[in-house]
Write a protein that holds these residues in place. Structure first.
Motif, mmCIF file in Angstrom:
data_model
loop_
_atom_site.group_PDB
_atom_site.id
_atom_site.type_symbol
_atom_site.label_atom_id
_atom_site.label_comp_id
_atom_site.label_asym_id
_atom_site.label_seq_id
_atom_site.Cartn_x
_atom_site.Cartn_y
_atom_site.Cartn_z
ATOM 1 N N TRP A 103 -18.853 -26.400 12.280
ATOM 2 C CA TRP A 103 -17.750 -25.807 11.822
ATOM 3 C C TRP A 103 -17.120 -26.428 10.594
ATOM 4 C CZ3 TRP A 103 -15.826 -21.302 13.156
ATOM 5 C CH2 TRP A 103 -15.862 -20.862 14.364
ATOM 6 N N TRP B 126 -12.138 -25.935 15.749
ATOM 7 C CA TRP B 126 -12.708 -24.647 16.267
ATOM 8 C C TRP B 126 -13.757 -24.910 17.196
ATOM 9 C CZ3 TRP B 126 -11.773 -19.334 15.233
ATOM 10 C CH2 TRP B 126 -10.720 -18.941 14.635
ATOM 11 N N SER B 127 -14.477 -26.121 17.320
ATOM 12 C CA SER B 127 -15.592 -26.521 18.097
ATOM 13 C C SER B 127 -15.108 -26.579 19.720
ATOM 14 C CB SER B 127 -16.256 -27.782 17.675
ATOM 15 O OG SER B 127 -15.172 -28.890 17.832
ATOM 16 N N LEU C 223 -17.897 -16.880 13.243
ATOM 17 C CA LEU C 223 -18.687 -17.991 12.432
ATOM 18 C C LEU C 223 -19.986 -17.613 11.838
ATOM 19 C CD1 LEU C 223 -18.993 -21.076 11.493
ATOM 20 C CD2 LEU C 223 -20.507 -21.392 13.842
#
Length: 65
Positions: free
Chosen positions: A21, A30-31, A47
């Motif tokens: 990310w 976001w991970s 993504l």
């Protein structure tokens, strides 16, 4: 023993997704969505198809013509 193994794998996966990310130009936070059942599919699709901020910062070859 098995619990420690799973904890190490979990941490390793967070680090890997965080780097992906971040390299795309998004926040590494976001991970964490990759471990939420439906949100992981949505964030993965995002993504794949979103315009990455890191690609917007590159110089376009046309500027040197």
């Amino acid at each position: 023993g098995v619990g420690i193994f799973y904890l190490v794998i979990f941490i390793f996966m967070i680090v890997c997704w965080w780097r992906i990310w971040s390299k795309a130009g998004f926040s590494g936070a976001w991970s964490l969505l990759m471990f939420v059942p439906i949100a992981n599919l949505i964030s993965f699709i995002y993504l794949a198809f979103a315009k990455w901020p890191v690609s917007e910062n590159k110089v376009k070859p046309e500027t040197f013509d």
